[in-house]
Design a protein around this motif. Structure first.
Motif, PDB file in Angstrom:
ATOM      1  N   ASP A 103      37.957 -14.180  16.563  1.00 46.90           N
ATOM      2  CA  ASP A 103      36.971 -13.100  16.583  1.00 46.90           C
ATOM      3  C   ASP A 103      36.540 -12.780  18.012  1.00 46.90           C
ATOM      4  O   ASP A 103      36.318 -11.614  18.359  1.00 46.90           O
ATOM      5  CB  ASP A 103      35.747 -13.486  15.747  1.00 46.90           C
ATOM      6  CG  ASP A 103      36.026 -13.488  14.256  1.00 46.90           C
ATOM      7  OD1 ASP A 103      36.922 -12.734  13.814  1.00 46.90           O
ATOM      8  OD2 ASP A 103      35.360 -14.242  13.521  1.00 46.90           O
ATOM      9  N   VAL A 104      36.424 -13.801  18.843  1.00 44.74           N
ATOM     10  CA  VAL A 104      36.100 -13.577  20.252  1.00 44.74           C
ATOM     11  C   VAL A 104      37.208 -12.771  20.922  1.00 44.74           C
ATOM     12  O   VAL A 104      36.950 -11.812  21.661  1.00 44.74           O
ATOM     13  CB  VAL A 104      35.880 -14.916  20.984  1.00 44.74           C
ATOM     14  CG1 VAL A 104      35.642 -14.696  22.466  1.00 44.74           C
ATOM     15  CG2 VAL A 104      34.706 -15.672  20.358  1.00 44.74           C
ATOM     16  N   MET A 140      32.919 -22.346  20.069  1.00 44.05           N
ATOM     17  CA  MET A 140      34.056 -21.731  19.390  1.00 44.05           C
ATOM     18  C   MET A 140      34.888 -22.779  18.653  1.00 44.05           C
ATOM     19  O   MET A 140      34.997 -23.921  19.086  1.00 44.05           O
ATOM     20  CB  MET A 140      34.938 -20.994  20.406  1.00 44.05           C
ATOM     21  CG  MET A 140      34.303 -19.728  20.959  1.00 44.05           C
ATOM     22  SD  MET A 140      35.369 -18.876  22.159  1.00 44.05           S
ATOM     23  CE  MET A 140      34.985 -19.810  23.645  1.00 44.05           C
ATOM     24  N   LEU A 172      28.145 -13.329  20.730  1.00 40.44           N
ATOM     25  CA  LEU A 172      29.177 -13.511  19.711  1.00 40.44           C
ATOM     26  C   LEU A 172      28.940 -14.841  19.004  1.00 40.44           C
ATOM     27  O   LEU A 172      29.174 -15.903  19.578  1.00 40.44           O
ATOM     28  CB  LEU A 172      30.570 -13.471  20.360  1.00 40.44           C
ATOM     29  CG  LEU A 172      30.870 -12.215  21.198  1.00 40.44           C
ATOM     30  CD1 LEU A 172      32.220 -12.345  21.892  1.00 40.44           C
ATOM     31  CD2 LEU A 172      30.832 -10.951  20.340  1.00 40.44           C
ATOM     32  N   TYR A 173      28.476 -14.765  17.775  1.00 48.22           N
ATOM     33  CA  TYR A 173      28.159 -15.983  17.025  1.00 48.22           C
ATOM     34  C   TYR A 173      28.535 -15.796  15.568  1.00 48.22           C
ATOM     35  O   TYR A 173      28.611 -14.665  15.057  1.00 48.22           O
ATOM     36  CB  TYR A 173      26.677 -16.341  17.158  1.00 48.22           C
ATOM     37  CG  TYR A 173      25.713 -15.210  16.905  1.00 48.22           C
ATOM     38  CD1 TYR A 173      25.245 -14.934  15.631  1.00 48.22           C
ATOM     39  CD2 TYR A 173      25.265 -14.413  17.963  1.00 48.22           C
ATOM     40  CE1 TYR A 173      24.352 -13.893  15.401  1.00 48.22           C
ATOM     41  CE2 TYR A 173      24.380 -13.377  17.748  1.00 48.22           C
ATOM     42  CZ  TYR A 173      23.920 -13.116  16.469  1.00 48.22           C
ATOM     43  OH  TYR A 173      23.046 -12.081  16.249  1.00 48.22           O
ATOM     44  N   TYR A 196      30.959 -11.359  27.670  1.00 49.61           N
ATOM     45  CA  TYR A 196      31.162 -11.909  26.327  1.00 49.61           C
ATOM     46  C   TYR A 196      30.474 -13.271  26.270  1.00 49.61           C
ATOM     47  O   TYR A 196      30.789 -14.165  27.058  1.00 49.61           O
ATOM     48  CB  TYR A 196      32.656 -12.031  26.029  1.00 49.61           C
ATOM     49  CG  TYR A 196      33.373 -10.710  26.204  1.00 49.61           C
ATOM     50  CD1 TYR A 196      33.400  -9.771  25.176  1.00 49.61           C
ATOM     51  CD2 TYR A 196      33.974 -10.385  27.425  1.00 49.61           C
ATOM     52  CE1 TYR A 196      34.021  -8.547  25.352  1.00 49.61           C
ATOM     53  CE2 TYR A 196      34.599  -9.159  27.607  1.00 49.61           C
ATOM     54  CZ  TYR A 196      34.619  -8.245  26.566  1.00 49.61           C
ATOM     55  OH  TYR A 196      35.225  -7.020  26.745  1.00 49.61           O
ATOM     56  N   VAL A 207      37.538 -18.412  17.389  1.00 52.08           N
ATOM     57  CA  VAL A 207      38.094 -17.921  18.646  1.00 52.08           C
ATOM     58  C   VAL A 207      38.845 -16.610  18.459  1.00 52.08           C
ATOM     59  O   VAL A 207      38.861 -15.753  19.350  1.00 52.08           O
ATOM     60  CB  VAL A 207      39.006 -18.996  19.284  1.00 52.08           C
ATOM     61  CG1 VAL A 207      40.216 -19.296  18.397  1.00 52.08           C
ATOM     62  CG2 VAL A 207      39.447 -18.582  20.669  1.00 52.08           C
ATOM     63  N   MET A 248      34.129 -13.591  30.672  1.00 45.55           N
ATOM     64  CA  MET A 248      33.679 -14.571  29.688  1.00 45.55           C
ATOM     65  C   MET A 248      32.447 -15.293  30.204  1.00 45.55           C
ATOM     66  O   MET A 248      32.385 -15.700  31.359  1.00 45.55           O
ATOM     67  CB  MET A 248      34.796 -15.578  29.398  1.00 45.55           C
ATOM     68  CG  MET A 248      34.423 -16.645  28.387  1.00 45.55           C
ATOM     69  SD  MET A 248      33.991 -15.970  26.767  1.00 45.55           S
ATOM     70  CE  MET A 248      35.604 -15.335  26.270  1.00 45.55           C
ATOM     71  N   VAL A 255      40.807 -19.504  24.689  1.00 42.96           N
ATOM     72  CA  VAL A 255      40.642 -18.097  24.310  1.00 42.96           C
ATOM     73  C   VAL A 255      41.881 -17.300  24.688  1.00 42.96           C
ATOM     74  O   VAL A 255      42.357 -16.443  23.919  1.00 42.96           O
ATOM     75  CB  VAL A 255      39.388 -17.494  24.972  1.00 42.96           C
ATOM     76  CG1 VAL A 255      39.266 -15.998  24.649  1.00 42.96           C
ATOM     77  CG2 VAL A 255      38.129 -18.223  24.508  1.00 42.96           C
ATOM     78  N   THR A 286      31.651 -19.889  16.169  1.00 40.20           N
ATOM     79  CA  THR A 286      32.378 -18.631  16.008  1.00 40.20           C
ATOM     80  C   THR A 286      33.867 -18.859  16.196  1.00 40.20           C
ATOM     81  O   THR A 286      34.289 -19.644  17.059  1.00 40.20           O
ATOM     82  CB  THR A 286      31.864 -17.574  17.009  1.00 40.20           C
ATOM     83  OG1 THR A 286      32.508 -16.323  16.753  1.00 40.20           O
ATOM     84  CG2 THR A 286      32.101 -17.974  18.451  1.00 40.20           C
ATOM     85  N   PRO A 325      29.829 -16.076  23.792  1.00 39.71           N
ATOM     86  CA  PRO A 325      30.033 -16.752  22.504  1.00 39.71           C
ATOM     87  C   PRO A 325      29.207 -18.028  22.367  1.00 39.71           C
ATOM     88  O   PRO A 325      28.891 -18.697  23.347  1.00 39.71           O
ATOM     89  CB  PRO A 325      31.529 -17.075  22.517  1.00 39.71           C
ATOM     90  CG  PRO A 325      31.841 -17.253  23.971  1.00 39.71           C
ATOM     91  CD  PRO A 325      30.961 -16.281  24.710  1.00 39.71           C
ATOM     92  N   TYR A 374      29.049  -8.802  17.270  1.00 47.61           N
ATOM     93  CA  TYR A 374      30.143  -8.447  16.367  1.00 47.61           C
ATOM     94  C   TYR A 374      29.816  -7.185  15.574  1.00 47.61           C
ATOM     95  O   TYR A 374      30.680  -6.326  15.359  1.00 47.61           O
ATOM     96  CB  TYR A 374      30.431  -9.600  15.408  1.00 47.61           C
ATOM     97  CG  TYR A 374      31.144 -10.776  16.042  1.00 47.61           C
ATOM     98  CD1 TYR A 374      32.314 -10.609  16.767  1.00 47.61           C
ATOM     99  CD2 TYR A 374      30.639 -12.071  15.906  1.00 47.61           C
ATOM    100  CE1 TYR A 374      32.963 -11.685  17.349  1.00 47.61           C
ATOM    101  CE2 TYR A 374      31.282 -13.155  16.474  1.00 47.61           C
ATOM    102  CZ  TYR A 374      32.454 -12.957  17.196  1.00 47.61           C
ATOM    103  OH  TYR A 374      33.097 -14.027  17.760  1.00 47.61           O
TER     104      TYR A 374
END
Length: 312
Positions: free
Chosen positions: A188-189, A151, A210-211, A146, A186, A113, A15, A184, A148, A277
């Motif tokens: 976008d994360v 990723m 976050l998906y 966060y 990375v 994270m 990330v 998702t 996710p 998101y």
């Protein structure tokens, strides 16, 4: 929002390699703590970015490096323990040290994270993520979590890993093939974190699931990777008894490609309910259209590695 002084832990990881350039482009001053700065010179040449060799687990180092910072961003995480680096050590004890260093330096903002479904299921990975989240929520800081799903992106452990196995094996035995995931991108994360950095009120005391826009079984994901790479490798979906045995045996292999704890994690579907998101105004990227690019990048990286080995 004026430029901030940011200290990033784990900034040289998957990330971080996407986030740090984004933060630099946004005009922030970024200090990346790394165990070996010489291995990550590509980040150090970015404007406003310093990569410093530091042991982030040393409280004295954290106290020193967080002095004068506006926010800390902790991206450190592991999928499998190794040596002294247990889930407790990496996910829980480290965040406790970060929180203490933030308090000592008057740093009120922490971006942390985590993982989708943290604290749920039977795996030690998810349990430790849940314990970490509890520490953050009780810290008294202005925190953002966060969370996710799995990723994907260049250099990931999903497309690259299964692409390699599909090349190497005549048949791919697959445990927990029916596990449901919402992969998702990375990037976008990284965009979600950057957006909350730029607008502190947006994520204060909030967690963001976050998906990606599509939900697949693990078996469907592996077949998509196989088809995009032009291969015909048969995929053998294992019943849970054999899948557990595969995980136990894989733990003994170099690099531990699969573990019993990974198997337990896959018993908990990595699919969200609250669209983080959408809350942040980000339209997430779909998984399948990225596969040709990621597989091409993987092939290019293999050629570069082979060329380097010939020059040695």
């Amino acid at each position: 929002m004026p430029a901030q002084q940011l200290v990033v832990l784990g900034g040289t990881g998957f990330v971080g390699r996407h986030l740090v350039p984004r933060l630099a482009a946004d005009g922030h001053r970024v200090v990346v703590l790394s165990r070996n700065r010489e291995q990550h010179r590509e980040l150090g040449v970015l404007p406003g970015v310093q990569v410093r060799s530091a042991d982030a687990h040393d409280p004295a180092v954290l106290q020193r490096e967080l002095a004068g910072a506006d926010a800390a961003i902790n991206l450190v995480g592991i999928l499998n323990p190794r040596g002294i680096h247990s889930f407790e050590h990496v996910h829980v004890e480290l965040v406790e040290k970060v929180i203490e260093a933030c308090r000592a330096n008057g740093v009120t903002r922490l971006h942390q994270m985590s993982a989708l479904k943290a604290g749920q299921g039977l795996s030690n990975y998810l349990k430790s993520r849940g314990q970490m989240e509890a520490r953050v929520r009780q810290s008294g800081l202005d925190w953002t979590l966060y969370q996710p799903s799995v990723m994907f992106g260049e250099g990931d452990g999903l497309v690259n890993r299964f692409g390699r196995l599909l090349r190497q094996l005549p048949v791919l035995p697959l445990a927990r093939a029916q596990a449901r995931l919402a992969p998702t991108w990375v990037g976008d994360v990284a965009a979600a974190i950057a957006r909350c950095v730029d607008n502190p009120a947006l994520g204060r005391q909030r967690g963001f699931e976050l998906y990606g826009p599509d939900v697949f079984s693990l078996g469907e994901i592996v077949r998509l990777i196989r088809d995009a790479s032009g291969r015909r490798t048969p995929i053998l979906e294992l019943p849970d008894g054999l899948g557990r045995l595969q995980a136990q045996l894989a733990e003994l292999l170099p690099g531990k490609p699969f573990s019993l704890d990974n198997f337990r994690s896959l018993r908990t579907d990595s699919v969200g309910k609250n669209d983080g998101y959408a809350m942040l105004g980000i339209t997430p990227q779909a998984f399948a259209p990225w596969l040709p690019r990621l597989l091409t990048a993987s092939a290019r990286q293999r050629r570069l590695s082979a060329a380097r080995s010939l020059r040695r």
